[in-house]
Design a protein around this motif. Structure first.
Motif, PDB file in Angstrom:
ATOM      1  N   GLU A 165       0.676  -1.053   0.164  1.00 21.72           N
ATOM      2  CA  GLU A 165       0.099  -0.012   0.155  1.00 21.72           C
ATOM      3  C   GLU A 165       0.975   1.275  -0.004  1.00 21.72           C
ATOM      4  N   ALA A 166       2.040   1.189   0.772  1.00 21.75           N
ATOM      5  CA  ALA A 166       2.629   2.437   1.099  1.00 21.75           C
ATOM      6  C   ALA A 166       3.406   2.579  -0.432  1.00 21.75           C
ATOM      7  N   LEU A 207       2.458   1.818  -3.433  1.00 24.63           N
ATOM      8  CA  LEU A 207       1.482   2.196  -4.423  1.00 24.63           C
ATOM      9  C   LEU A 207       1.376   3.898  -4.248  1.00 24.63           C
ATOM     10  N   GLN A 208       0.978   4.213  -2.970  1.00 22.49           N
ATOM     11  CA  GLN A 208       0.681   5.607  -2.569  1.00 22.49           C
ATOM     12  C   GLN A 208       1.791   6.459  -2.683  1.00 22.49           C
ATOM     13  N   GLU A 209       2.890   6.131  -2.472  1.00 22.85           N
ATOM     14  CA  GLU A 209       4.239   6.887  -2.681  1.00 22.85           C
ATOM     15  C   GLU A 209       4.811   6.693  -3.960  1.00 22.85           C
ATOM     16  N   ASP A 210       4.272   5.986  -4.816  1.00 27.95           N
ATOM     17  CA  ASP A 210       4.772   5.856  -6.400  1.00 27.95           C
ATOM     18  C   ASP A 210       6.366   5.571  -6.469  1.00 27.95           C
ATOM     19  N   LEU A 239       2.109  -3.000  -9.866  1.00 29.68           N
ATOM     20  CA  LEU A 239       3.640  -2.352  -9.593  1.00 29.68           C
ATOM     21  C   LEU A 239       4.566  -3.447  -9.825  1.00 29.68           C
ATOM     22  N   ARG A 247      -6.284   4.216  -7.581  1.00 26.91           N
ATOM     23  CA  ARG A 247      -5.212   4.826  -6.530  1.00 26.91           C
ATOM     24  C   ARG A 247      -3.886   4.734  -7.052  1.00 26.91           C
ATOM     25  N   ARG A 248      -3.678   3.863  -8.044  1.00 24.09           N
ATOM     26  CA  ARG A 248      -2.574   3.700  -8.784  1.00 24.09           C
ATOM     27  C   ARG A 248      -2.402   5.095  -9.643  1.00 24.09           C
ATOM     28  N   ALA A 292      -1.608   8.034  -7.628  1.00 23.84           N
ATOM     29  CA  ALA A 292      -0.362   8.320  -7.361  1.00 23.84           C
ATOM     30  C   ALA A 292       0.640   8.737  -8.222  1.00 23.84           C
ATOM     31  N   SER A 320       2.956  12.178  -8.778  1.00 27.33           N
ATOM     32  CA  SER A 320       4.345  12.198  -9.063  1.00 27.33           C
ATOM     33  C   SER A 320       4.592  13.299 -10.256  1.00 27.33           C
ATOM     34  N   ARG A 342       5.396   8.507   7.806  1.00 31.81           N
ATOM     35  CA  ARG A 342       4.538   7.267   7.743  1.00 31.81           C
ATOM     36  C   ARG A 342       4.583   6.447   9.149  1.00 31.81           C
ATOM     37  N   PHE A 400      -5.606   8.373   2.105  1.00 27.85           N
ATOM     38  CA  PHE A 400      -4.328   8.283   0.876  1.00 27.85           C
ATOM     39  C   PHE A 400      -3.269   9.124   1.556  1.00 27.85           C
ATOM     40  N   ILE A 401      -2.225   8.601   1.913  1.00 28.13           N
ATOM     41  CA  ILE A 401      -1.251   9.169   2.492  1.00 28.13           C
ATOM     42  C   ILE A 401       0.015   9.477   1.242  1.00 28.13           C
ATOM     43  N   ARG A 402       0.491  10.678   1.117  1.00 26.68           N
ATOM     44  CA  ARG A 402       1.695  10.789   0.243  1.00 26.68           C
ATOM     45  C   ARG A 402       2.706  11.650   0.879  1.00 26.68           C
TER      46      ARG A 402
END
Lengths: 132, 314
Positions: free
Chosen positions: A49-50, A52-55, A84, B12-13, B16, B20, B94, B107-109
């Motif tokens: 999950e991390a 994916l969210q952080e790309d 991914l 969600r992909r 993300a 970017s 995180r 959703f966390i970035r």
């Protein structure tokens, strides 16, 4: 400036030894990468999950508990399910040679055992990330 | 814009990837933001700022949990500093947000500042727009650990929560300009530690002075709330204060006014960057270097150089 690489450093499983993960995170930072550090006791699902969210471009897993043959395949599978598969996976820790072979066949790009210098690790990340 | 459609549909992909593009300042990001713009403007944007180690990430974690408990979807943008020497960064927010894993309503970035000095990254505002457009109802923006003057978050957020902790300085610190002035809500975190009462009192006294003059026109007096974010004590009151501030902004018409101020700042910043980029493209880096040389040699001063650079014929 070249592309800014983003890397996730995570510790799956239950062992509490995060010194290695922190040293690697710091070395990658000093090599100019953005390192998302997630801390201890991450489940494979949390790591996927991390990522994916952080790309991120790569995931580095630090495992000293001996559970690598359960945890790493679950991370690899999760990454594939999330679309991914292009994310490079590195593993650091105490991994016997035969397990290392098996993990590489599953898709881990590089495995770092005890005593690997941070220089070697940084170079490996650069090589695999620049290779696309 | 396949990516935008996917993100708007909840992929969600794709979300993300969009974040970017925005962060890397790619040309596609501008197209994407243009398509997303009509979808923005619905989220309540809440900034969380304060000195390093005051507990911002932990508080964000607790706030998000409570917002989720009542069904509000939450986007989080957490900013950490880029090394000025290597360009690298450790993004560690995180670590404190483990509780939020596995929830599709969150959703966390993480974002690195990449050279920006105001407590946020250049692209933070645009990242917030993306999260707003895809439907997150509350967006929590956590700044880097700030000093006294990194107040960019006030231009990005509707509601600013300033997090303090006991033991960081005497009451003269509380008198200084900057951070405290942008607070809509003041939180004294780590309130189980000695000195928390004193910190709250010092803030109260300062606020009392300020409120009598500058902020009085607004009609909003920032509440001072004590929390222990680690175990969640007092966090519900912060959520209520955030709600109350939103209601206040909407009823007083300040919501619209703030939106206009925000858009203006945004427009000015974009103009500034674009004009500078175009000018540099037009005159060329070599010409800039030539002027730098002349200034260093004391032949001309900076302002003369600027005049000459701007007056160049097309």
């Amino acid at each position: 400036m070249s592309k800014q690489f983003r890397v996730l450093i995570a510790k799956p499983g239950l062992d509490g030894h995060d010194r290695g993960a922190k040293v690697v995170a710091r070395a990658l930072r000093d090599a100019g990468m953005e390192v998302i550090y997630t801390g201890l006791r991450q489940t494979p699902e949390m790591i996927v999950e991390a990522a994916l969210q952080e790309d991120v471009d790569a995931v580095g897993l630090s495992i000293l508990s001996g559970a690598h043959m359960t945890l790493v395949p679950r991370v690899l599978e999760g990454l594939r399910e999330a679309g991914l598969e292009d994310v490079k996976v590195f593993v650091g820790g105490i991994i016997p040679d035969e397990d290392a072979e098996a993990l590489k066949e599953m898709g881990v790009v590089e495995i770092f055992g005890p005593g690997t210098s941070t220089q070697t690790i940084v170079e490996a990340f650069h090589r695999h990330l620049a290779g696309g | 814009m396949d990516l935008v459609e996917k993100a708007l549909a909840g992929d969600r992909r794709a979300l993300a990837r969009l974040l970017s593009l925005v962060e890397d300042d790619s040309p596609q990001a501008q197209e994407a933001l243009a398509v997303l713009h009509p979808h923005t403007g619905r989220a309540h944007i809440v900034g969380v700022t304060g000195a390093p180690g005051t507990g911002k990430s932990t508080l964000v974690n607790e706030l998000a949990k409570r917002l989720r408990a009542r069904g509000t979807t939450v986007g989080i943008v957490a900013v950490d500093p880029t090394s000025p020497f290597t360009g690298g960064a450790i993004l560690g927010d995180r670590v404190r947000m483990r509780d939020l894993a596995g929830d599709p309503g969150i959703f966390i970035r993480s974002m690195a500042t990449r050279g920006s000095l105001g407590g946020l990254a250049r692209a933070t505002g645009d990242a917030v727009k993306v999260l707003d457009a895809v439907g997150f109802q509350t967006i929590l923006v956590e700044t880097v650990g700030v000093g006294q003057a990194e107040v960019d978050v006030a231009r990005t957020a509707h509601t600013v929560v300033v997090v303090e902790a006991p033991g960081l300085g005497d009451d003269v610190q509380a008198l200084k300009a900057g951070l405290l002035e942008i607070a809509d809500i003041l939180v004294v975190n780590k309130a189980d530690r000695p000195g928390a009462g004193q910190t709250a009192l010092a803030l109260e006294a300062t606020l009392g002075l300020g409120w009598n003059n500058s902020n009085a026109a607004d009609g909003w007096r920032p509440p001072i709330l004590k929390t222990v974010a680690l175990d969640g004590t007092g966090v519900e009151a912060v959520v209520e204060a955030i709600d109350a501030h939103r209601a206040f902004l909407q009823q007083s018409g300040l919501w619209v006014q703030k939106e206009q101020e925000r858009v203006r700042a945004d427009l000015m910043q974009a103009l500034h960057r674009e004009m500078l980029d175009r000018l540099i493209e037009q005159v060329g880096e070599a010409e800039i270097d030539r002027w730098v040389g002349r200034i260093v040699a004391r032949e001309v001063d900076v302002y003369t150089a600027v005049e000459s650079l701007l007056e160049r014929p097309e």
